[in-house]
Design a protein around this motif. Structure first.
Motif, PDB file in Angstrom:
ATOM      1  N   ILE A  51       0.971  -0.947   0.311  1.00  0.00           N
ATOM      2  CA  ILE A  51      -0.004  -0.052  -0.324  1.00  0.00           C
ATOM      3  C   ILE A  51       0.794   1.164  -0.012  1.00  0.00           C
ATOM      4  CG2 ILE A  51      -1.664   1.231   1.084  1.00  0.00           C
ATOM      5  CD1 ILE A  51      -2.738  -1.570   2.711  1.00  0.00           C
ATOM      6  N   ILE A  72      -5.425   4.107  13.059  1.00  0.00           N
ATOM      7  CA  ILE A  72      -6.470   3.596  13.648  1.00  0.00           C
ATOM      8  C   ILE A  72      -7.982   4.504  13.283  1.00  0.00           C
ATOM      9  CG2 ILE A  72      -8.369   4.107  15.903  1.00  0.00           C
ATOM     10  CD1 ILE A  72      -6.514   2.402  17.002  1.00  0.00           C
ATOM     11  N   ALA A  73      -8.576   3.847  12.574  1.00  0.00           N
ATOM     12  CA  ALA A  73      -9.892   4.594  11.458  1.00  0.00           C
ATOM     13  C   ALA A  73     -11.458   4.253  12.112  1.00  0.00           C
ATOM     14  CB  ALA A  73      -9.968   3.475   9.887  1.00  0.00           C
ATOM     15  N   LYS A  74     -11.795   5.068  11.645  1.00  0.00           N
ATOM     16  CA  LYS A  74     -13.451   5.477  11.622  1.00  0.00           C
ATOM     17  C   LYS A  74     -13.960   3.914  11.429  1.00  0.00           C
ATOM     18  CE  LYS A  74     -15.182   7.940   7.607  1.00  0.00           C
ATOM     19  NZ  LYS A  74     -15.476   9.295   7.245  1.00  0.00           N
ATOM     20  N   VAL A  87     -11.678   0.018  -0.866  1.00  0.00           N
ATOM     21  CA  VAL A  87     -10.686   0.042  -0.097  1.00  0.00           C
ATOM     22  C   VAL A  87     -10.977  -0.024   1.397  1.00  0.00           C
ATOM     23  CG1 VAL A  87      -9.974   2.603   0.978  1.00  0.00           C
ATOM     24  CG2 VAL A  87      -9.996   2.545  -1.508  1.00  0.00           C
ATOM     25  N   ILE A 116     -12.918   1.752  14.140  1.00  0.00           N
ATOM     26  CA  ILE A 116     -13.428   1.360  16.044  1.00  0.00           C
ATOM     27  C   ILE A 116     -15.126   2.763  15.813  1.00  0.00           C
ATOM     28  CG2 ILE A 116     -11.077   2.368  17.006  1.00  0.00           C
ATOM     29  CD1 ILE A 116     -12.016   5.156  17.008  1.00  0.00           C
ATOM     30  N   ARG A 120     -16.658   5.890  16.451  1.00  0.00           N
ATOM     31  CA  ARG A 120     -15.960   6.765  16.842  1.00  0.00           C
ATOM     32  C   ARG A 120     -17.824   7.964  17.171  1.00  0.00           C
ATOM     33  NH1 ARG A 120     -14.430  10.773  11.762  1.00  0.00           N
ATOM     34  NH2 ARG A 120     -16.637   9.818  11.462  1.00  0.00           N
ATOM     35  N   ALA A 140     -15.767   1.971  21.405  1.00  0.00           N
ATOM     36  CA  ALA A 140     -14.186   2.573  21.406  1.00  0.00           C
ATOM     37  C   ALA A 140     -12.956   2.173  22.032  1.00  0.00           C
ATOM     38  CB  ALA A 140     -14.080   3.859  20.581  1.00  0.00           C
ATOM     39  N   PRO A 147      -5.287  12.212  16.207  1.00  0.00           N
ATOM     40  CA  PRO A 147      -6.316  12.471  17.874  1.00  0.00           C
ATOM     41  C   PRO A 147      -7.885  13.886  17.672  1.00  0.00           C
ATOM     42  CG  PRO A 147      -4.318  13.233  17.927  1.00  0.00           C
ATOM     43  CD  PRO A 147      -4.506  13.251  17.000  1.00  0.00           C
ATOM     44  N   GLY A 183      -8.413   9.092  23.105  1.00  0.00           N
ATOM     45  CA  GLY A 183      -8.450   8.410  23.145  1.00  0.00           C
ATOM     46  C   GLY A 183      -7.200   7.717  23.243  1.00  0.00           C
ATOM     47  N   ALA A 184      -6.340   8.321  22.256  1.00  0.00           N
ATOM     48  CA  ALA A 184      -4.557   8.222  21.935  1.00  0.00           C
ATOM     49  C   ALA A 184      -3.915   8.483  23.049  1.00  0.00           C
ATOM     50  CB  ALA A 184      -4.143   8.988  20.885  1.00  0.00           C
TER      51      ALA A 184
HETATM   52  C1  LIG Z   1      -6.076   1.906  -1.484  1.00  0.00           C
HETATM   53  C2  LIG Z   1      -5.862   1.753  -0.053  1.00  0.00           C
HETATM   54  C3  LIG Z   1      -5.145   2.943   0.808  1.00  0.00           C
HETATM   55  C4  LIG Z   1      -4.940   2.879   2.288  1.00  0.00           C
HETATM   56  C5  LIG Z   1      -4.606   3.384   3.155  1.00  0.00           C
HETATM   57  C6  LIG Z   1      -4.310   3.056   4.687  1.00  0.00           C
HETATM   58  C7  LIG Z   1      -4.372   3.619   5.871  1.00  0.00           C
HETATM   59  C8  LIG Z   1      -5.548   4.022   6.014  1.00  0.00           C
HETATM   60  C9  LIG Z   1      -5.428   5.401   7.141  1.00  0.00           C
HETATM   61  C10 LIG Z   1      -6.458   5.471   7.907  1.00  0.00           C
HETATM   62  C11 LIG Z   1      -6.828   6.647   8.619  1.00  0.00           C
HETATM   63  C12 LIG Z   1      -8.862   7.289   9.133  1.00  0.00           C
HETATM   64  C13 LIG Z   1      -8.101   7.968  10.061  1.00  0.00           C
HETATM   65  C14 LIG Z   1     -10.288   7.918  10.666  1.00  0.00           C
HETATM   66  O1  LIG Z   1     -10.464   7.485  10.146  1.00  0.00           O
HETATM   67  S1  LIG Z   1      -9.740   9.255  11.714  1.00  0.00           S
HETATM   68  C15 LIG Z   1     -11.746   9.157  12.632  1.00  0.00           C
HETATM   69  C16 LIG Z   1     -11.642   7.751  13.373  1.00  0.00           C
HETATM   70  N1  LIG Z   1     -10.221   8.241  15.104  1.00  0.00           N
HETATM   71  C17 LIG Z   1     -10.717   9.153  15.886  1.00  0.00           C
HETATM   72  O2  LIG Z   1     -11.367   8.970  15.744  1.00  0.00           O
HETATM   73  C18 LIG Z   1      -9.598   9.029  16.721  1.00  0.00           C
HETATM   74  C19 LIG Z   1      -9.629  10.012  17.688  1.00  0.00           C
HETATM   75  N2  LIG Z   1     -10.598   9.883  18.455  1.00  0.00           N
HETATM   76  C20 LIG Z   1     -10.260   8.945  19.986  1.00  0.00           C
HETATM   77  O3  LIG Z   1      -9.561   8.554  20.150  1.00  0.00           O
HETATM   78  C21 LIG Z   1     -11.957   9.051  21.039  1.00  0.00           C
HETATM   79  O4  LIG Z   1     -11.223   9.393  22.274  1.00  0.00           O
HETATM   80  C22 LIG Z   1     -12.532   7.642  20.832  1.00  0.00           C
HETATM   81  C23 LIG Z   1     -13.180   7.265  19.459  1.00  0.00           C
HETATM   82  C24 LIG Z   1     -11.501   6.586  21.973  1.00  0.00           C
HETATM   83  C25 LIG Z   1     -13.860   8.327  22.197  1.00  0.00           C
HETATM   84  O5  LIG Z   1     -15.061   9.438  21.206  1.00  0.00           O
HETATM   85  P1  LIG Z   1     -15.116  10.433  22.125  1.00  0.00           P
HETATM   86  O6  LIG Z   1     -15.582  11.690  21.187  1.00  0.00           O
HETATM   87  O7  LIG Z   1     -15.847  10.303  23.188  1.00  0.00           O
HETATM   88  O8  LIG Z   1     -13.683  11.153  23.002  1.00  0.00           O
HETATM   89  P2  LIG Z   1     -13.257  12.303  24.006  1.00  0.00           P
HETATM   90  O9  LIG Z   1     -12.048  11.794  23.806  1.00  0.00           O
HETATM   91  O10 LIG Z   1     -13.752  13.349  24.106  1.00  0.00           O
HETATM   92  O11 LIG Z   1     -13.612  10.869  24.949  1.00  0.00           O
HETATM   93  C26 LIG Z   1     -14.998  10.783  25.899  1.00  0.00           C
HETATM   94  C27 LIG Z   1     -15.267  10.744  27.196  1.00  0.00           C
HETATM   95  O12 LIG Z   1     -14.441   9.361  27.187  1.00  0.00           O
HETATM   96  C28 LIG Z   1     -13.194   9.050  28.124  1.00  0.00           C
HETATM   97  N3  LIG Z   1     -12.281   7.900  27.642  1.00  0.00           N
HETATM   98  C29 LIG Z   1     -11.766   8.390  25.621  1.00  0.00           C
HETATM   99  N4  LIG Z   1     -11.126   6.699  25.582  1.00  0.00           N
HETATM  100  C30 LIG Z   1     -10.503   6.091  26.672  1.00  0.00           C
HETATM  101  C31 LIG Z   1     -10.341   4.831  26.817  1.00  0.00           C
HETATM  102  N5  LIG Z   1      -9.375   4.616  25.583  1.00  0.00           N
HETATM  103  N6  LIG Z   1     -10.124   4.614  28.334  1.00  0.00           N
HETATM  104  C32 LIG Z   1     -10.953   5.610  28.948  1.00  0.00           C
HETATM  105  N7  LIG Z   1     -11.683   6.513  28.817  1.00  0.00           N
HETATM  106  C33 LIG Z   1     -11.346   6.750  27.912  1.00  0.00           C
HETATM  107  C34 LIG Z   1     -12.723  10.137  27.983  1.00  0.00           C
HETATM  108  O13 LIG Z   1     -11.460  10.676  29.133  1.00  0.00           O
HETATM  109  C35 LIG Z   1     -13.599  11.181  28.038  1.00  0.00           C
HETATM  110  O14 LIG Z   1     -13.690  11.475  29.496  1.00  0.00           O
HETATM  111  P3  LIG Z   1     -13.466  12.810  30.792  1.00  0.00           P
HETATM  112  O15 LIG Z   1     -11.669  12.401  30.511  1.00  0.00           O
HETATM  113  O16 LIG Z   1     -14.032  14.029  29.296  1.00  0.00           O
HETATM  114  O17 LIG Z   1     -14.226  12.516  31.731  1.00  0.00           O
END
Ligand SMILES: CCCCCCCCCCCCCC(=O)SCCNC(=O)CCNC(=O)[C@H](O)C(C)(C)COP(=O)(O)OP(=O)(O)OC[C@H]1O[C@@H](n2cnc3c(N)ncnc32)[C@H](O)[C@@H]1OP(=O)(O)O
Ligand SMILES: CCCCCCCC/C=C\CCCCCCCC(=O)OC[C@@H](O)COP(=O)(O)O
Length: 216
Positions: A4, A59-61, A70, A82, A84, A90, A112, A128-129
């Motif tokens: 890739i 990590i991807a949506k 793809v 994951i 989202r 998640a 992030p 999350g990261a």
């Molecule tokens: C031709 C083929 C080509 C191929 C290409 C190959 C490459 C492909 C590449 C593709 C690339 C594609 C790229 C793409 O697709 S980018 C889109 C997908 N990626 C992401 O969304 C990653 C970033 N998001 C996160 O990390 C979020 O935190 C998640 C989704 C995990 C939660 O979302 P949420 O909206 O909820 O966010 P929040 O962070 O406000 O969290 C809310 C609360 O939860 C708590 N909390 C959070 N996590 C944890 C945990 N683990 N343990 C314990 N607690 C945890 C946190 O402290 C908070 O609490 P407080 O502290 O406010 O009280």
């Protein structure tokens, strides 16, 4: 992923793009790590493949899994999907990733901001990261790409100046940190990356308050 990488890296010639990379040595942390980078558009895939270290999964949506071939290629490339929209789901996936990172000695690349953002600034970071890095007790390695907005004409889908600056910053250790430290770690990473983003994008605020470009 190597296949890739080779394929996607050719896109930069289509776009007349050059990457100016600094700090690759910061990937050599000698252990798994969580790589976090800013995310501007699908074109980030070129930037990702330009410097992607071996043994690094992204990590991807979840929606991307259902994008036909793809999605299949991403799945085969080891991308982790994951939901989202469900923090609990998640969190469960990410908790598994923490274990897998250590058992399989893999790095994880996360955007992030959680979504593409071409507004010439960074969106607030999701946590999350940083939970992942602390759960696995591995370093966070920030990566910053300069803004596309200063030289990418969305309408014509063309890069004008064609140079993207990329900087891999110093790893941030998480050994000894606990979930209580997540917010501070997130904020620290955010401010370092945002400062780098503005510097790489060619606008720095001089001490006397005026701004100058140094893209020349
Ligand atoms: C031709 C083929 C080509 C191929 C290409 C190959 C490459 C492909 C590449 C593709 C690339 C594609 C790229 C793409 O697709 S980018 C889109 C997908 N990626 C992401 O969304 C990653 C970033 N998001 C996160 O990390 C979020 O935190 C998640 C989704 C995990 C939660 O979302 P949420 O909206 O909820 O966010 P929040 O962070 O406000 O969290 C809310 C609360 O939860 C708590 N909390 C959070 N996590 C944890 C945990 N683990 N343990 C314990 N607690 C945890 C946190 O402290 C908070 O609490 P407080 O502290 O406010 O009280
Ligand atoms: C298709 C050719 C035009 C782009 C040429 C650049 C190289 C592209 C290489 C392969 C294309 C397929 C890569 C599929 C991965 C898409 C990554 C992406 O950017 O998904 C969006 C996601 O992060 C966030 O979604 P939202 O911003 O929340 O919605």
């Amino acid at each position: 992923m190597r296949i890739i990488k080779t394929a996607v890296k050719t896109f930069k010639y289509l776009y007349g793009l050059r990457f100016e990379v600094k700090g690759l040595e910061n990937f050599k942390v000698g252990s798994p790590c969580v790589i976090v980078s800013n995310h501007q558009s699908i074109l980030d895939m070129m930037g990702l493949m330009e410097i992607l270290p071996d043994g690094c999964v992204q990590i991807a949506k979840k929606e991307l899994l259902y994008t036909g071939s793809v999605g299949l290629v991403m799945y085969l490339g080891g991308v982790i999907f994951i939901n989202r929209k469900s923090t609990s789901n998640a969190k469960m996936v990410m908790a598994d990733v923490a274990k897998t990172m250590l058992s399989e000695n893999v790095m994880v690349w996360i955007y992030p901001e959680g979504t593409r953002n071409g507004n010439g600034d960074l969106l607030p970071f999701k946590k999350g990261a940083f939970h992942l890095a602390i759960q696995a007790q591995v370093p966070v390695v920030p990566v910053v790409y300069s803004s596309f907005s200063s030289f990418y004409d969305r309408k014509k889908n063309l890069f004008t100046s064609g140079k993207i600056r990329v900087e891999v910053l110093e790893p941030i250790e998480t050994k000894g940190l606990t979930p209580e430290d997540v917010t501070e770690l997130t904020n620290r990473c955010y401010s370092t990356m945002r400062e780098t983003f503005f510097r790489l994008s060619g606008l720095v605020n001089e001490p006397n308050g005026s701004a100058r470009t140094h893209l020349q």
